[in-house]
Design an enzyme around this catalytic site. Structure first.
Site, PDB file in Angstrom:
ATOM      1  N   GLU A 287       0.826  -1.211   0.000  1.00 19.06           N
ATOM      2  CA  GLU A 287       0.000   0.000   0.000  1.00 19.06           C
ATOM      3  C   GLU A 287       0.859   1.259   0.000  1.00 19.06           C
ATOM      4  O   GLU A 287       0.437   2.304  -0.476  1.00 19.06           O
ATOM      5  CB  GLU A 287      -0.917   0.009   1.233  1.00 19.06           C
ATOM      6  CG  GLU A 287      -2.357  -0.205   0.884  1.00 19.06           C
ATOM      7  CD  GLU A 287      -3.320  -0.153   2.048  1.00 19.06           C
ATOM      8  OE1 GLU A 287      -4.497  -0.393   1.786  1.00 19.06           O
ATOM      9  OE2 GLU A 287      -2.934   0.116   3.197  1.00 19.06           O
ATOM     10  N   HIS A 308       8.219 -26.566  -1.561  1.00 25.81           N
ATOM     11  CA  HIS A 308       7.606 -27.683  -2.269  1.00 25.81           C
ATOM     12  C   HIS A 308       6.428 -27.232  -3.121  1.00 25.81           C
ATOM     13  O   HIS A 308       5.658 -28.054  -3.599  1.00 25.81           O
ATOM     14  CB  HIS A 308       7.204 -28.763  -1.258  1.00 25.81           C
ATOM     15  CG  HIS A 308       8.403 -29.296  -0.531  1.00 25.81           C
ATOM     16  ND1 HIS A 308       9.036 -30.474  -0.877  1.00 25.81           N
ATOM     17  CD2 HIS A 308       9.118 -28.767   0.488  1.00 25.81           C
ATOM     18  CE1 HIS A 308      10.082 -30.651  -0.080  1.00 25.81           C
ATOM     19  NE2 HIS A 308      10.154 -29.628   0.761  1.00 25.81           N
ATOM     20  N   LYS A 422     -14.163   0.174  -4.245  1.00 22.56           N
ATOM     21  CA  LYS A 422     -15.241   0.554  -3.323  1.00 22.56           C
ATOM     22  C   LYS A 422     -16.337   1.303  -4.067  1.00 22.56           C
ATOM     23  O   LYS A 422     -17.521   1.018  -3.902  1.00 22.56           O
ATOM     24  CB  LYS A 422     -14.696   1.458  -2.200  1.00 22.56           C
ATOM     25  CG  LYS A 422     -13.801   0.734  -1.210  1.00 22.56           C
ATOM     26  CD  LYS A 422     -13.440   1.675  -0.075  1.00 22.56           C
ATOM     27  CE  LYS A 422     -12.292   1.142   0.735  1.00 22.56           C
ATOM     28  NZ  LYS A 422     -11.754   2.112   1.673  1.00 22.56           N
TER      29      LYS A 422
END
Ligand code: PA5
Length: 444
Positions: A287, A308, A422
């Protein structure tokens, strides 16, 4: 002195001294920009002197609130998203028994809500809370974030039905802005115990405010030691505003590597208890730096587990990677590998050795293999994981992020990009005021 060491021998060969010097030369001025609060986003620099501003009275108050909640709770729910839960979770998981949810620890089980929109998650949570004695904190600096607001609406309803409105009030603590936002208004009208998120501390830098400290204290962790570690690192940084500073070494190395084409940084740990510390770090760096069309993409792995799965890509995939290894030198416990007479697994050659020897050998072997594969490695070594060292690491990564962000010439303290989804979500949900956008989106 700090307990944190930064080792850069495994970035040599990927960048020249000259390339490092470009960023080393910027360190002193960048520290000055931070501590004199003259750079972009300087109204969000409250975290810089936050550790040293924490008083004994404040700690006492947080601990008293936590103790009251602990006494009446088998389960404590932390409602929040992003910076309003990741710091707490990072510290709680790093310092708790790995199987804390299954064993009796003497502390409430800490669980999380408001960090997703999953209906099935909420269903299972409600089903659990029907059967458990619980209390909760609702954390939102803005007080308007959709995920925690929706979760809190549901949980407030649940806790009031379960205990009655008056008792419910004693089981809810709100942590929010001092003056504005729906949560502040609600808390005042309901009379909840409330803590303030300082105006000048952004969510991802807020772990040492009540946002992190209250849940961490409810988990039974010594918040004084955590704060003391951060204070130690704050003092170290103020006293060492130069390129020898460990946080500066980290910032310089990652900026030099980024500009040499290593655009993705993988934070590596060999301790599964640090998994959420990596989640906190990803938010902090992602951010803070990812804007204006630039920034290092932060990813994380837990080794040897992910060797792995992700190991193949790291060894041989696209060569735009760097790794930063958090290396814990001493585990808290001693577990030995037993001798086995049958030796069918051919492991007797390591019998009698500590499991940690094998873990550290895996770390060394992996660093060398990845360096040979074209992935430079920064090693951040700490002697152990405890509250004090975690406090140091929190401030180390925060200041490293601010240095790195300013060297990249971005504002490390805003996050304008998170608004895009948003707006679309509000429009698609039919929120009043978003009609025009809704029409446009529905045509796509
Ligand atoms: O770092 C940030 O600012 C964000 O991640 C916020 O912490 C997150 O969006 C939650 O915001 P709020 O605390 O306002 O609900």
């Amino acid at each position: 002195m700090t307990d944190i060491k930064v080792e850069l021998s495994h970035i040599k060969g990927f960048i020249s001294e000259n390339q490092l010097d470009t960023y080393k030369k910027k360190v002193a001025a960048t520290f000055d920009t931070i501590y004199s609060r003259t750079g972009a986003g300087n109204d969000f620099l409250g975290w810089v002197n936050l550790p040293s501003s924490i008083t004994a009275d404040f700690i006492k108050d947080v601990k008293a609130t936590a103790e009251a909640l602990r006494k009446k709770s088998e389960v404590f729910v932390v409602v929040g998203i992003g910076g309003s839960y990741l710091g707490a979770r990072a510290v709680i998981e790093a310092l708790s028994n790995h199987f804390a949810q299954l064993v009796e620890t003497g502390s409430p089980k800490i669980i999380y809500a408001g960090h997703n929109m999953s209906e099935d998650y909420m269903h299972d949570l409600i089903e659990l809370l029907d059967k458990k004695e619980y209390s909760m904190t609702v954390i939102s600096k803005s007080g308007t974030t959709t995920e925690p607001a929706v979760a809190f609406r549901i949980l407030k309803n649940h806790i009031e039905k379960k205990y009655g409105k008056e008792e419910a009030k004693t089981r809810i603590v709100a942590i929010t802005d001092k003056a504005k936002g729906a949560l502040k208004v609600l808390s005042d009208s309901e009379g909840y115990k409330t803590y303030v998120v300082p105006d000048d501390v952004g969510g991802r830098y807020s772990v040492l405010t009540p946002v992190g400290l209250l849940p961490i204290a409810v988990a039974g962790i010594d918040i004084e030691k955590l704060v003391a570690g951060a204070q130690l690192m704050e003092k170290y940084c103020i006293d060492n505003q130069n390129d020898g500073n460990v946080a500066a070494q980290y910032a310089v190395a990652r900026q030099a590597l980024y500009h040499a084409g290593k655009t993705n940084e993988i934070l590596v740990n060999y301790e599964p208890r640090l998994c959420y510390f990596s989640e906190w770090w990803k938010q902090l760096y992602g951010e803070s730096e990812g804007k204006d069309g630039k920034g290092i993409f932060p990813a994380s792995v837990t080794f040897t587990t992910d060797l792995h799965s992700m190991g193949q890509y790291i060894q041989e995939g696209l060569r735009n990677l760097m790794e930063t290894v958090i290396s814990v030198e001493n585990p808290a416990n001693d577990v030995r590998i037993p001798q086995d007479d049958a030796n069918l697994d051919q492991m007797n050659y390591i019998a009698g050795r500590r499991l940690n020897d094998v873990n550290q050998t895996a770390e060394k072997a992996t660093i060398l293999a990845h360096v040979d594969g074209g992935v430079p490695n920064i090693r951040i070594a700490v002697p152990r994981i405890d509250a004090n060292v975690l406090g140091q690491l929190i401030y180390f990564f925060e200041i490293g992020c601010a240095l790195s962000g300013y060297m990249l010439e971005v504002n490390p303290f805003n996050q304008p990009g998170v608004e895009a989804y948003k707006k679309n979500m509000f429009a698609l949900l039919g929120k009043p005021g978003y009609e025009e956008l809704r029409e446009k989106l529905l045509k796509r």
